[in-house]
Design an enzyme around this catalytic site. Sequence first.
Site, short mmCIF file in Angstrom:
data_model
loop_
_atom_site.label_atom_id
_atom_site.label_comp_id
_atom_site.label_asym_id
_atom_site.label_seq_id
_atom_site.Cartn_x
_atom_site.Cartn_y
_atom_site.Cartn_z
N ASP A 1 -22.55 -17.96 -11.81
CA ASP A 1 -23.25 -17.50 -10.46
C ASP A 1 -24.38 -16.30 -11.17
O ASP A 1 -24.38 -15.59 -11.98
CB ASP A 1 -22.13 -16.39 -9.94
CG ASP A 1 -21.33 -16.93 -8.83
OD1 ASP A 1 -21.84 -18.27 -8.42
OD2 ASP A 1 -20.48 -16.81 -8.56
N GLU B 1 -11.71 -26.74 1.76
CA GLU B 1 -12.37 -27.65 0.49
C GLU B 1 -11.51 -27.21 -0.67
O GLU B 1 -10.38 -26.87 -0.71
CB GLU B 1 -13.66 -26.77 0.40
CG GLU B 1 -13.52 -25.32 0.10
CD GLU B 1 -14.70 -24.57 0.04
OE1 GLU B 1 -16.01 -25.17 0.28
OE2 GLU B 1 -14.84 -23.54 -0.10
#
Length: 324
Positions: A53, A210
């Site tokens: 990230d 997910e």
Amino acid sequence: MKKQSLGALALAVAAACACATDSAGNPLFADKFTADPAVLVDKGRVYLYTGHDEARPKPQDKDFVLNEWLVYSTCDMKNWTAHGTALRYDVFKWSGGSAWASDITKVGNKYYFYATVHDNSTNAKGIGVAVADSPTGPFRDAIGKALITNDMTMETDIAWDDIDPGIFIDDDGTPWLFWGNQTLKFVKLKKNMIAMDGDIQTTSLPHYTEAPYVHKRNGIYYLSYSREFPEHTVYATAKKVTGPWHYRGKIMDQNKKTPTIHQAFAEFNGKSYIFYHNADLPTGDEFRRSVAVEEFKYNADGTIPFIPQTTEGPAANPTAACKK
């Protein structure tokens, strides 16, 4: 050419220098924001692959910024070695970015890395396959195009429903790929690991979101996934890899500072572990996450207990590889 040269340079630098990182607990790494763990156990070491990230703190960035996957390893679950960049999204020349969630497996002497990236041909998320001769790379595109593209699956009208690959190899050597946002999809792969061997199938799970991950223990197939949004981690079990799946309950609570959570399981040196991410570094947020790990024990009947997140993490569990 400039982008490709910079990517190649970054990989060369990473390969030339692996730096030791001592971890006293969770999150595992304080110098980088990491997310979406994928795990491989190989030759007495755990190899951990994470997204990186790179988003700036809110409100500067309001979406994910991920360009590469990092790789770390440990021989004792406490002290981690940073090997740098495993690969970037531009290993896949057909991709326009988005180094999202991945998974990895070893077949023979090859390491196969299944990665979510942006597929330029469909302007949507797709799944590519990279291969390497070492768990730390360098990885190269295995087929020169996406294995899974958005136009192969029409269950939803969103551009990010073909994400979060989870690779599982059954006891007979048959590989299966699971993936999907909103709808769980799966397909048998050929044993070359880079082509489908049959039609894509779907299955229904309660409030599936997910991050599907399949593993097997003592004859039981386990399918864990992220449920609802904000997400928490739950699981189901089956007697066959194709189901039917029986919902079993929650494994881990949702995070406080990020709505996502993404799990991977590993058996290492006689103990069981779950990897996940939260956003518990001081400036963590939805797009600045951090990978962590917990040790747990299966219940006597094979069910998985609820696993709290801790700052301590697991105790040291060294293998003979630590002496090398």
